[in-house]
Design a protein around this motif. Structure first.
Motif, PDB file in Angstrom:
ATOM      1  N   ILE A  22       0.843  -1.204   0.000  1.00 41.28           N
ATOM      2  CA  ILE A  22       0.000   0.000   0.000  1.00 41.28           C
ATOM      3  C   ILE A  22       0.873   1.247   0.000  1.00 41.28           C
ATOM      4  CG2 ILE A  22      -1.610   1.327   1.423  1.00 41.28           C
ATOM      5  CD1 ILE A  22      -2.927  -1.322   2.161  1.00 41.28           C
ATOM      6  N   PHE A  23       1.980   1.210   0.729  1.00 39.85           N
ATOM      7  CA  PHE A  23       2.886   2.356   0.758  1.00 39.85           C
ATOM      8  C   PHE A  23       3.488   2.620  -0.619  1.00 39.85           C
ATOM      9  CE2 PHE A  23       7.175   4.127   1.393  1.00 39.85           C
ATOM     10  CZ  PHE A  23       6.832   5.317   2.020  1.00 39.85           C
ATOM     11  N   GLY A  26       0.271   2.997  -3.209  1.00 42.09           N
ATOM     12  CA  GLY A  26      -0.858   3.753  -2.674  1.00 42.09           C
ATOM     13  C   GLY A  26      -1.335   4.849  -3.596  1.00 42.09           C
ATOM     14  N   ALA A  30      -4.991   4.946  -5.217  1.00 46.52           N
ATOM     15  CA  ALA A  30      -5.851   6.104  -4.972  1.00 46.52           C
ATOM     16  C   ALA A  30      -6.296   6.749  -6.279  1.00 46.52           C
ATOM     17  CB  ALA A  30      -5.135   7.118  -4.096  1.00 46.52           C
TER      18      ALA A  30
END
Length: 70
Positions: A22-23, A26, A30
């Motif tokens: 996710i980092f 991300g 998004a």
């Protein structure tokens, strides 16, 4: 790949790796979610406008035909 994860604790597989993913991804995630939500919102606006147009045209057509009966 399974051999690498086989010796790792459960929290590395189920917490650390998804957090790192996710980092790293991300911003991409998004932007894709934002694009999909924006597209759905635009589709909803389109449906509302077309429905309103159809409603107004039918209302106008029915009122003009009732005037012709007089």
């Amino acid at each position: 790949m399974r051999e690498i994860f086989a010796g790792m604790p459960w929290w590395v597989k189920w917490i650390a790796v998804p957090v790192i993913a996710i980092f790293v991804f991300g911003g991409l995630i998004a932007s894709v979610v934002g694009f999909v939500i924006g597209l759905l919102f635009k589709a909803l606006i389109f449906v509302v406008l077309v429905g309103g147009l159809i409603f107004v045209v039918r209302k106008f057509m029915s009122s003009s035909s009732s005037r012709g009966d007089w």
